[in-house]
Design an enzyme around this catalytic site. Structure first.
Site, PDB file in Angstrom:
ATOM      1  N   TRP A  70     -28.848  52.564  15.604  1.00  0.00           N
ATOM      2  CA  TRP A  70     -29.503  52.509  16.963  1.00  0.00           C
ATOM      3  C   TRP A  70     -30.023  50.764  17.092  1.00  0.00           C
ATOM      4  O   TRP A  70     -31.006  50.265  17.714  1.00  0.00           O
ATOM      5  CB  TRP A  70     -30.916  53.243  16.706  1.00  0.00           C
ATOM      6  CG  TRP A  70     -31.926  52.550  15.618  1.00  0.00           C
ATOM      7  CD1 TRP A  70     -31.573  52.049  14.532  1.00  0.00           C
ATOM      8  CD2 TRP A  70     -33.191  52.833  15.666  1.00  0.00           C
ATOM      9  NE1 TRP A  70     -32.641  51.893  13.660  1.00  0.00           N
ATOM     10  CE2 TRP A  70     -33.831  52.102  14.539  1.00  0.00           C
ATOM     11  CE3 TRP A  70     -34.240  53.004  16.538  1.00  0.00           C
ATOM     12  CZ2 TRP A  70     -34.971  52.122  14.037  1.00  0.00           C
ATOM     13  CZ3 TRP A  70     -35.566  53.177  16.054  1.00  0.00           C
ATOM     14  CH2 TRP A  70     -35.893  52.626  14.892  1.00  0.00           C
ATOM     15  N   ASP A  71     -29.357  49.921  16.371  1.00  0.00           N
ATOM     16  CA  ASP A  71     -29.523  48.585  16.073  1.00  0.00           C
ATOM     17  C   ASP A  71     -29.370  47.970  17.545  1.00  0.00           C
ATOM     18  O   ASP A  71     -30.295  46.912  17.642  1.00  0.00           O
ATOM     19  CB  ASP A  71     -28.632  47.960  15.240  1.00  0.00           C
ATOM     20  CG  ASP A  71     -28.800  48.543  13.837  1.00  0.00           C
ATOM     21  OD1 ASP A  71     -29.444  47.677  12.732  1.00  0.00           O
ATOM     22  OD2 ASP A  71     -28.416  49.303  13.491  1.00  0.00           O
ATOM     23  N   GLU A  88     -37.313  57.691   8.088  1.00  0.00           N
ATOM     24  CA  GLU A  88     -36.141  57.962   7.198  1.00  0.00           C
ATOM     25  C   GLU A  88     -36.466  58.545   5.835  1.00  0.00           C
ATOM     26  O   GLU A  88     -35.595  59.193   5.242  1.00  0.00           O
ATOM     27  CB  GLU A  88     -34.945  56.832   7.222  1.00  0.00           C
ATOM     28  CG  GLU A  88     -34.337  56.344   8.220  1.00  0.00           C
ATOM     29  CD  GLU A  88     -33.538  55.393   8.182  1.00  0.00           C
ATOM     30  OE1 GLU A  88     -32.094  55.731   8.694  1.00  0.00           O
ATOM     31  OE2 GLU A  88     -33.633  54.296   7.466  1.00  0.00           O
ATOM     32  N   LYS A 126     -40.753  54.339   4.684  1.00  0.00           N
ATOM     33  CA  LYS A 126     -39.558  53.232   4.490  1.00  0.00           C
ATOM     34  C   LYS A 126     -39.708  52.018   5.469  1.00  0.00           C
ATOM     35  O   LYS A 126     -39.749  50.761   4.935  1.00  0.00           O
ATOM     36  CB  LYS A 126     -38.267  53.702   4.691  1.00  0.00           C
ATOM     37  CG  LYS A 126     -37.156  52.780   4.278  1.00  0.00           C
ATOM     38  CD  LYS A 126     -35.938  53.367   4.907  1.00  0.00           C
ATOM     39  CE  LYS A 126     -34.652  52.399   4.827  1.00  0.00           C
ATOM     40  NZ  LYS A 126     -33.405  52.793   4.844  1.00  0.00           N
ATOM     41  N   GLN A 127     -40.092  52.258   6.577  1.00  0.00           N
ATOM     42  CA  GLN A 127     -40.457  51.187   7.732  1.00  0.00           C
ATOM     43  C   GLN A 127     -41.462  51.521   8.787  1.00  0.00           C
ATOM     44  O   GLN A 127     -41.588  52.842   8.708  1.00  0.00           O
ATOM     45  CB  GLN A 127     -38.872  50.857   8.142  1.00  0.00           C
ATOM     46  CG  GLN A 127     -38.244  51.944   8.790  1.00  0.00           C
ATOM     47  CD  GLN A 127     -36.746  51.546   9.265  1.00  0.00           C
ATOM     48  OE1 GLN A 127     -36.749  50.686   9.824  1.00  0.00           O
ATOM     49  NE2 GLN A 127     -35.949  52.657   8.842  1.00  0.00           N
TER      50      GLN A 127
END
Length: 791
Positions: A347-348, A486, A606-607
């Site tokens: 998805w970057d 994630e 995680k983020q």
């Protein structure tokens, strides 16, 4: 390492740092890229030369942990770099085997070249000085060239020089993948032509992509070809007198059978290298092409941050340049710089296209074409799970099928574990977001009304069909997904993977449905009729979209937005204890699994997950979205939400610092710069400890550019105007850049100590509307406006 706005320098030879330097010294042109490895060194535990063509993939099956596992990889192509040298009859010189007196590598950002200087001690009296200048041509994307200059000091020297094309390469650049089959090339043949051209051809094992390389080596003495197993070489012997410099020029052409307007890739490469100008002429046209790119992507940020941002922009342009606009490729998460993530498209683009839209819209459009060409594959994926519409894969490669691995290796425990990240179905919302952002920035109504509308419709259809009605809540729910975090892929103690009502997923799904309805209502009647006929859309379906877009469930707890339903029931983690024991806990999931525990049990991310909403949407749009869903999201609720997750995030992704810096610039300004610094230095300092050597993090690099372009300026492109709402950071209060907006080339914005200057270049375009929170300004082409910003 030292840096300036125009150079990136590494002094001394350090084997431990070589992989990192190779990634950050990569040269590319949007068609192919080559890592910054030393040409006299072969692949080993220190060095990893790699050359990658955008979109060149191959699929192999390996046996891992007793299972047959299929993976598609971006292929490491034959190595065109090899050029080694030695005193006649002696050993070949490398920094690992010969005494090195001095060593320096410099990336010249302005000219897109890599310069290397090394001085080897040959004996007590003699020294060999080597200078190399390398380029991967930006104007002709199939050419690369390297000039090597040799100078003897202390005595004359006979020097054997050998240039080669090496087809004996594998994909072996990521240690944790080495149990997988990396032998992607087959049918390697080599030869030479009467005009001194050496050539190599091969093909990929299953995708059957044919590859042709041709090399021309020029020196002050005769060059003779020789064929070896999987290699072709060109050799010469130079007679070096002290103080006199002799040069060897190597020019290479690369083609694949994916290229348009060719018949045979080998013949195309042979013809191209035969017609290629000499090195000095190639350098001139290459520099000109880079000069044009830098003008279109003008960026003026002072200090260390500015130097890093220029490097980030350099690597974005090497991966995605105007040369990419003719290719069928997506946004590889690790650029064309290494083999991590197997070169897949995630998805970057969500972090990359918003920057490209305002500088290189033709590249953005091409990247969206990549998604549109795979729309039917995405529809097939939705049908496979019993849904309508389009389900885009979390990891995409050549044909758009789901490429997410079934197993992943935890280096901490040595165990292969099931991978459920394919449940990150929010990638479809990212595709839709990019369609909308591109069309708003470019004014490309033709794309929006055709391919864009088709993608939006099928993504919206998937979300509407994924939502189930809950009588108890009186709302629609989306179950069994994984969010951007994630870490969490299942509820504690539950075998079946997936989570319910991930806030990010549900809110972005509501946004997709809402925007798609707007597009459908705005379509010209003939086009709307075509689309309805083609897709079988009926009025009842549109009514369902409207209903779902207003009733999707967003969970809350303790006055904050819940990451997903049930998040509040998870245990709190002893963050202090884990930081004390492990120091770096970015990959907390791996640490806990190695301890026999699971991150699924804890409130630990995680983020950014929920906070990603503040990255995608301005405060006003986010508040409007929640209001449309029937929730109140005021400033205080958002601040509490930011604080809550800030204390529970390990920042295991390079994107995390970027998103937090972006959000904190408006929510908690004093803390924003620390996260901006984390995002800026993620790759250059290799903060994740070795991952950058496997490929740069393209999304994070482009995201830092967009942080300056949109994040700190509050720049939005909507309703036919540029909207600005600047946020002054004390650490970055003076900067400037230019953008391309709806046909206005090079609109320049400069912010300096509470003042903003906007200059619109002369053209035949209509006036440009600029909106700020307290005023509106209309600028005609040729106008310059200077504004004092409110405190």
């Amino acid at each position: 390492m030292t840096a300036t706005p125009s150079t990136w320098d590494y002094d001394h030879y350090d084997p431990a740092e070589e992989r990192l330097r190779e990634s950050l010294c990569t040269l590319g042109n949007g068609y192919f890229a080559t890592r910054g490895a030393l040409p006299e060194c072969t692949a080993d535990d220190v060095h990893y030369p790699g050359t990658y063509v955008a979109g060149c993939y191959n699929r192999l099956t390996s046996t891992v942990a007793g299972r047959q596992v299929e993976n598609e990889d971006m292929v490491n192509l034959p190595n065109w770099l090899p050029l080694r040298f030695r005193p006649a009859g002696g050993d070949w010189l490398t920094p690992d085997t010969a005494p090195v007196l001095d060593h320096r590598q410099t990336v010249h950002l302005d000219s897109g070249t890599l310069e290397r200087r090394t001085r080897y001690r040959l004996d007590d009296a003699r020294v060999l000085s080597v200078r190399q200048l390398r380029l991967v041509h930006m104007a002709d994307p199939h050419l690369a060239a390297m000039r090597t200059e040799f100078t003897a000091e202390g005595g004359s020297t006979e020097l054997d020089v050998e240039a080669a094309l090496d087809g004996g390469v594998t994909n072996a650049g990521v240690p944790r993948y080495r149990e997988l089959d990396g032998r992607h090339l087959t049918h390697v043949h080599t030869g030479s032509a009467d005009d001194g051209t050496a050539w190599l051809r091969c093909r990929t094992r299953t995708s059957d992509i044919r590859i042709g390389l041709a090399a021309r080596t020029a020196a002050d003495s005769p060059v003779s070809p020789a064929r070896e197993h999987l290699r072709v070489t060109q050799r010469t012997t130079l007679h070096l007198e002290p103080g006199r410099t002799l040069a060897v020029d190597k020019t290479v052409a690369l083609h694949t059978s994916h290229d348009p307007a060719i018949s045979d890739p080998l013949q195309a490469a042979v013809d191209r290298v035969a017609d290629a100008p000499v090195f000095d002429e190639l350098l001139v046209t290459h520099r000109t092409a880079w000069g044009q790119l830098w003008r279109r992507a003008e960026l003026d940020v002072p200090g260390e941050a500015g130097s890093i941002l220029r490097l980030h922009l350099f690597h974005v342009l090497q991966t995605l340049s105007p040369n990419t606009a003719d290719l069928d490729v997506g946004v590889p998460a690790r650029g064309l710089h290494g083999e991590a993530y197997r070169g897949h498209v995630f998805w970057d683009e969500l972090f990359v296209l918003p920057y490209l839209n305002l500088h290189f819209p033709e590249v953005s459009r091409a990247l969206l074409h990549y998604r549109h060409r795979r729309l039917e594959r995405a529809r097939a994926a939705a049908r496979a799970i019993g849904r309508r519409g389009a389900l885009y894969p979390w990891q995409s490669g050549s044909d758009g099928r789901e490429e997410t691995q079934q197993l992943h290796l935890n280096p901490h425990s040595g165990r292969w574990l099931p991978d459920h990240s394919h449940l990150q179905r929010h990638v479809g919302s990212a595709v839709a977001y990019n369609v909308w952002q591109y069309c708003e920035a470019s004014g490309d109504a033709e794309f929006l009304h055709t391919k864009g509308a088709e993608m939006l419709l099928q993504i919206a259809r998937f979300w509407a069909d994924s939502a189930s009605w809950d009588e108890r809540l009186g709302r629609h729910r989306i179950r069994g997904v994984v969010g951007p975090d994630e870490y969490h892929d299942a509820y504690p103690g539950v075998v079946e993977p997936g989570l319910d009502d991930n806030a990010y997923t549900n809110v972005t799904a509501a946004w997709v449905l809402t925007r798609t309805l707007e597009v459908m209502h705005a379509l010209p009647a003939p086009r709307r009729r075509e689309l309805v006929e083609r897709t079988g859309l009926d009025g009842g379906e549109l009514e369902q979209w409207e209903d779902v877009s207003r009733t999707l469930h967003v969970p809350f707890h303790e006055g904050v937005i819940s990451q997903f339903e049930g998040y509040a029931d998870l245990a709190e983690l002893d963050w202090r204890d884990y930081r004390r024991r492990y120091d770096d806990i970015r990959r907390l999931d791996r640490i806990l699994e190695a301890e026999g525990d699971s991150v699924n049990r804890y409130q630990a991310s995680k983020q950014a997950d929920v906070l990603m909403l503040g990255y995608l949407f301005s405060p006003s749009e986010l508040s409007w979205l929640f209001e449309r869903l029937g929730y109140r999201l005021d400033d205080e609720t958002w601040r509490r939400t930011v604080d809550y997750y800030l204390a529970r995030t390990s920042h295991g992704s390079t994107l995390s610092g970027l998103v937090h810096g972006w959000i904190l610039a408006r929510a908690r300004r004093a803390e924003a710069w620390a996260f901006c610094q984390e995002a800026l230095k993620g790759d250059v300092a290799d903060v994740q400890g070795g991952t950058t050597g496997e490929g740069i993090h393209l999304g994070a690099m482009a995201g830092t550019l967009d942080l300056v372009q949109r994040g700190l300026t509050g720049l939005e492109t909507r309703a036919g105007a540029l909207w600005l709402d600047p946020v002054p950071l004390p650490e970055l209060s003076s900067y400037g850049f230019s953008v391309r907006y709806q046909g206005h080339w090079g609109v320049r914005l400069r912010l300096e100590h509470g003042r903003m200057e906007i200059a619109v270049p002369l053209s035949d375009r209509p006036p440009l509307d600029v909106r700020l929170p307290d005023r509106a300004v209309r600028l005609r082409p040729g106008d310059t406006c200077r504004l004092v910003l409110p405190e």
